[in-house]
Design an enzyme around this catalytic site. Structure first.
Site, mmCIF file in Angstrom:
data_model
loop_
_atom_site.group_PDB
_atom_site.id
_atom_site.type_symbol
_atom_site.label_atom_id
_atom_site.label_comp_id
_atom_site.label_asym_id
_atom_site.label_seq_id
_atom_site.Cartn_x
_atom_site.Cartn_y
_atom_site.Cartn_z
ATOM 1 N N ASP A 76 0.813 -1.196 -0.081
ATOM 2 C CA ASP A 76 0.044 0.000 -0.038
ATOM 3 C C ASP A 76 0.766 1.319 -0.038
ATOM 4 O O ASP A 76 0.553 2.414 0.306
ATOM 5 C CB ASP A 76 -0.844 -0.110 1.075
ATOM 6 C CG ASP A 76 -0.189 0.073 2.486
ATOM 7 O OD1 ASP A 76 0.791 0.296 2.423
ATOM 8 O OD2 ASP A 76 -1.086 0.428 3.316
ATOM 9 N N CYS A 101 -6.027 2.645 14.903
ATOM 10 C CA CYS A 101 -7.407 2.368 15.543
ATOM 11 C C CYS A 101 -8.264 1.221 15.076
ATOM 12 O O CYS A 101 -8.186 1.199 13.695
ATOM 13 C CB CYS A 101 -8.086 3.790 15.495
ATOM 14 S SG CYS A 101 -10.106 3.803 16.023
HETATM 15 S S1 SF4 Z 1 -13.092 3.929 13.958
HETATM 16 FE FE1 SF4 Z 1 -13.005 6.178 13.235
HETATM 17 S S2 SF4 Z 1 -11.117 6.827 14.146
HETATM 18 FE FE2 SF4 Z 1 -10.983 4.524 14.104
HETATM 19 S S3 SF4 Z 1 -10.035 3.858 12.259
HETATM 20 FE FE3 SF4 Z 1 -12.107 3.981 11.946
HETATM 21 S S4 SF4 Z 1 -12.560 6.121 10.773
HETATM 22 FE FE4 SF4 Z 1 -10.643 6.105 12.069
#
Ligand code: SF4
Ligand code: SF4
Length: 315
Positions: free
Chosen positions: A130, A238
C-alpha cells in the site's frame, strides 16, 4: 514457454501463505470522480502523496508499463484474542502493528510469488503493497475478493477485513475467475456509529483529518483539542470500525503468520513506557515495526493523549 493460468498462480499464492488470490483487469477506476471530490474536500489532510498519486490511481493501466492485469492477494493479520487490547492496558495499538511491519512481510512473500510467475513465463511482475499509487481495494473488489464496506475497508465474505492487500502487476492477460461479491453491508451502520471521532462524513467517505489512525501515524504537532477526549486510548492506529463489523465478529480467524505476532515491546501496562525509552532503545525495539513511522516523539505524544483519554468523559 506456456504462461501460467490463474488457477496455478492461486495455488502458489496459497502455498506461500496468502489466504485469497484473484485477478483484476486494469480499466480506469470507477471511483475517479469520488477520489477527486474527496481530495478537493481536504479529507486527505497533510498526506500530500495522495493527490500526487491520484492520476495513476485513477488509471491503473498506467502504473506499471507493459502490465495487462494484476494478481491480487490477501494476507490475514487477525490478532488472536490474547493479542487484542486487554483490561488493564494503559493504551492500545492497532492489530496490524503488534508485530513486524507488514510492508516487509508482504513484500517478501509477494516477491516470491512474482519470481514464481517470472519463472513460469511472465515477463512483467511488479510488486505493490500500500505504498504506491495502486487502488488496491478496488482491484480486490474487481478480483472477486470482497466488497468495500461502509467503513471503506475491503471485506471478504468468509475472512472479514483484518487483511492486507498485495498486488502484482503483470503482462499476463489474466481475467477475473471469481464472481463479484456485491455489497453485503445491507442496513448495518455499526462502523459509522462506533467511530470515536465521527470521522465518517457518510458511508464510504472518511474524513481522514478526523480519524485516529491519521492523527496517531501521519499528523505532526499537537492534534486539535476537540479530539483529545475522544482519543479512546489509542496510541497507534485504531481498530474500532473493524472490530464492530459483524463480518469480522463472525468470520475472522487468528492469523497463523508468526511475523504478525505480538512482540514483547512495548509494555502496554506501563503508561510511561515511551517516556522512559531512549532513542537508541526505540530504534532497537521498533526499527522493523510500524511504530518506526511516527517515531519516538510522536509515540510519546500519542501515548500521553491515549492515557489521558482513558480518564476523560467523552463529550
Ligand atoms: S473507527 Fe474512526 S477513528 Fe477509528 S480507524 Fe475507523 S474511522 Fe478512524
Ligand atoms: S460494520 Fe456494518 S456497515 Fe460497517 S462495514 Fe461492517 S457490515 Fe458494513
Amino acid at each position: 514457454m506456456t504462461t501460467p493460468a490463474l488457477a496455478a498462480i492461486r495455488a502458489e499464492a496459497l502455498r506461500l501463505g496468502f489466504v485469497a488470490c484473484g485477478a483484476a483487469t486494469l480499466e480506469p477506476s470507477a471511483r475517479g470522480d469520488a477520489l477527486d471530490a474527496w481530495l478537493r474536500a481536504g479529507y486527505a489532510g497533510t498526506m500530500g502523496y495522495l493527490p500526487r498519486q491520484a492520476r495513476k490511481r485513477k488509471a491503473p493501466e498506467t502504473i506499471t508499463p507493459g502490465a495487462h492485469s494484476a494478481v491480487v492477494v490477501l494476507e490475514n493479520y487477525t490478532p488472536p484474542p490474547n493479542e487484542r487490547p486487554q483490561p488493564g492496558d494503559a493504551y492500545k495499538i492497532a492489530g496490524y502493528a503488534r508485530g513486524t511491519d507488514y510492508h516487509l512481510v508482504l513484500h517478501g512473500r509477494l516477491h516470491k510469488l512474482a519470481e514464481w510467475m517470472l519463472a513460469a513465463g511472465a515477463t512483467v511482475a511488479n510488486v505493490w503493497v500500500d505504498d504506491g499509487p495502486v487502488p488496491e481495494r478496488e482491484l480486490a473488489e474487481r478480483a472477486g475478493l470482497g466488497w468495500i464496506g461502509k467503513n471503506t475497508m475491503l471485506i471478504h465474505p468468509r475472512i472479514g477485513s483484518y487483511t492486507l492487500i498485495g498486488t502484482i502487476f503483470t503482462d499476463l492477460a489474466l481475467s477475473p475467475d471469481l464472481p463479484p461479491v456485491g455489497d453485503h453491508c445491507g442496513t448495518c451502520t455499526r462502523c459509522l456509529e462506533a467511530c470515536p471521532t465521527d470521522a465518517f462524513v457518510t458511508e464510504r467517505v472518511l474524513d481522514a483529518t478526523r480519524c485516529l489512525s491519521y492523527f496517531t501515524i501521519e499528523h505532526r504537532g499537537e492534534p486539535p483539542a476537540e479530539f483529545h477526549a475522544a482519543w479512546d486510548g489509542w496510541a497507534f492506529g485504531c481498530d474500532v470500525c473493524n472490530d464492530v463489523c459483524p463480518w469480522n465478529v463472525k468470520f475472522a480467524e487468528a492469523t497463523v503468520e508468526p511475523e504478525y505476532g505480538m512482540r514483547p515491546h512495548p509494555d502496554r501496562r506501563n503508561p510511561a513506557y515511551f517516556e522512559q525509552l531512549t532513542e537508541a532503545e526505540f530504534a532497537e525495539h521498533f526499527a522493523e515495526t510500524p511504530l518506526a513511522r511516527p517515531g519516538l516523539d510522536r509515540m510519546r505524544r500519542n501515548t500521553r493523549l491515549a492515557v489521558a483519554s482513558r480518564h476523560t468523559e467523552r463529550p
